[in-house]
Design an enzyme around this catalytic site. Structure first.
Site, PDB file in Angstrom:
ATOM      1  N   HIS A 190      39.602  24.276  37.090  1.00 15.57           N
ATOM      2  CA  HIS A 190      39.156  25.491  36.410  1.00 15.57           C
ATOM      3  C   HIS A 190      39.583  25.437  34.947  1.00 15.57           C
ATOM      4  CE1 HIS A 190      38.824  28.216  40.217  1.00 15.57           C
ATOM      5  NE2 HIS A 190      38.245  27.038  40.385  1.00 15.57           N
ATOM      6  N   GLU A 248      41.170  27.540  33.132  1.00 13.65           N
ATOM      7  CA  GLU A 248      42.552  27.968  32.913  1.00 13.65           C
ATOM      8  C   GLU A 248      43.539  26.855  33.248  1.00 13.65           C
ATOM      9  OE1 GLU A 248      40.527  31.635  34.874  1.00 13.65           O
ATOM     10  OE2 GLU A 248      40.241  29.457  34.812  1.00 13.65           O
ATOM     11  N   CYS A 294      41.111  33.550  38.760  1.00 16.08           N
ATOM     12  CA  CYS A 294      41.153  33.633  40.221  1.00 16.08           C
ATOM     13  C   CYS A 294      42.617  33.620  40.683  1.00 16.08           C
ATOM     14  CB  CYS A 294      40.380  32.466  40.842  1.00 16.08           C
ATOM     15  SG  CYS A 294      41.212  30.865  40.655  1.00 16.08           S
ATOM     16  N   CYS A 329      44.477  30.309  39.701  1.00 16.63           N
ATOM     17  CA  CYS A 329      44.827  30.255  38.274  1.00 16.63           C
ATOM     18  C   CYS A 329      45.912  31.270  37.940  1.00 16.63           C
ATOM     19  CB  CYS A 329      43.590  30.466  37.419  1.00 16.63           C
ATOM     20  SG  CYS A 329      42.399  29.105  37.572  1.00 16.63           S
TER      21      CYS A 329
END
Length: 148
Positions: A56, A58, A86, A89
């Site tokens: 992801h 992040e 999410c 993260c």
């Protein structure tokens, strides 16, 4: 003199990263990490390219910023991300002890706020910064995907 380095200024840079993800067929989420008004990390989703569910925006930004700083804690840093992080993260952000998270669009289904995931107690959160632009990019991406 007014400070040009506003949350909107940096969120526009995160949106540029999200556009890059869009162009690469990735879910269009972009992130940057800033310290003292300096961008030290920029990233976007790479889950498709790397075939890695943890890639992801992040997560990529956290790793890049930690390498830049030379340490695992991101105290004094701000993450700008186009979509609410999410649970995964948010967990990584908790452990990084990042000082501030600014995000655009809420993720009503998978976002850390919806799921009740805790951040570090000293982490400040601000949301809905350029939320309209972030949401429109996501809508455009999934509309294009449904056509295929």
């Amino acid at each position: 003199m007014e400070n040009p380095f506003t949350d909107e200024y940096f969120m526009k840079k995160a949106l540029q990263e999200a556009e890059m993800a869009f162009e690469q067929g990735e879910i269009p989420v972009g992130a940057i990490i800033v310290i003292d008004n300096k961008v030290i990390a920029r990233s976007h989703n790479l889950t498709e390219m790397l075939n890695d569910v943890t890639a992801h925006a992040e997560m990529q930004a956290i790793t890049s910023a930690a390498n830049y700083i030379g340490g695992k804690y991101l105290k004094g840093c701000t993450l700008y991300v186009t979509l609410e992080p999410c649970q995964m993260c948010a967990g990584a952000l908790y452990w990084s002890q990042i000082s501030k998270i600014v995000f655009g669009a809420r993720d009503e289904q998978r976002g850390f706020m919806t799921l009740g995931t805790q951040l570090h107690p000293k982490t400040e959160v601000k949301f809905s910064v350029l939320a309209k632009e972030s949401t429109e990019l996501m809508i455009r991406f999934f509309a294009q995907r449904r056509k295929k």
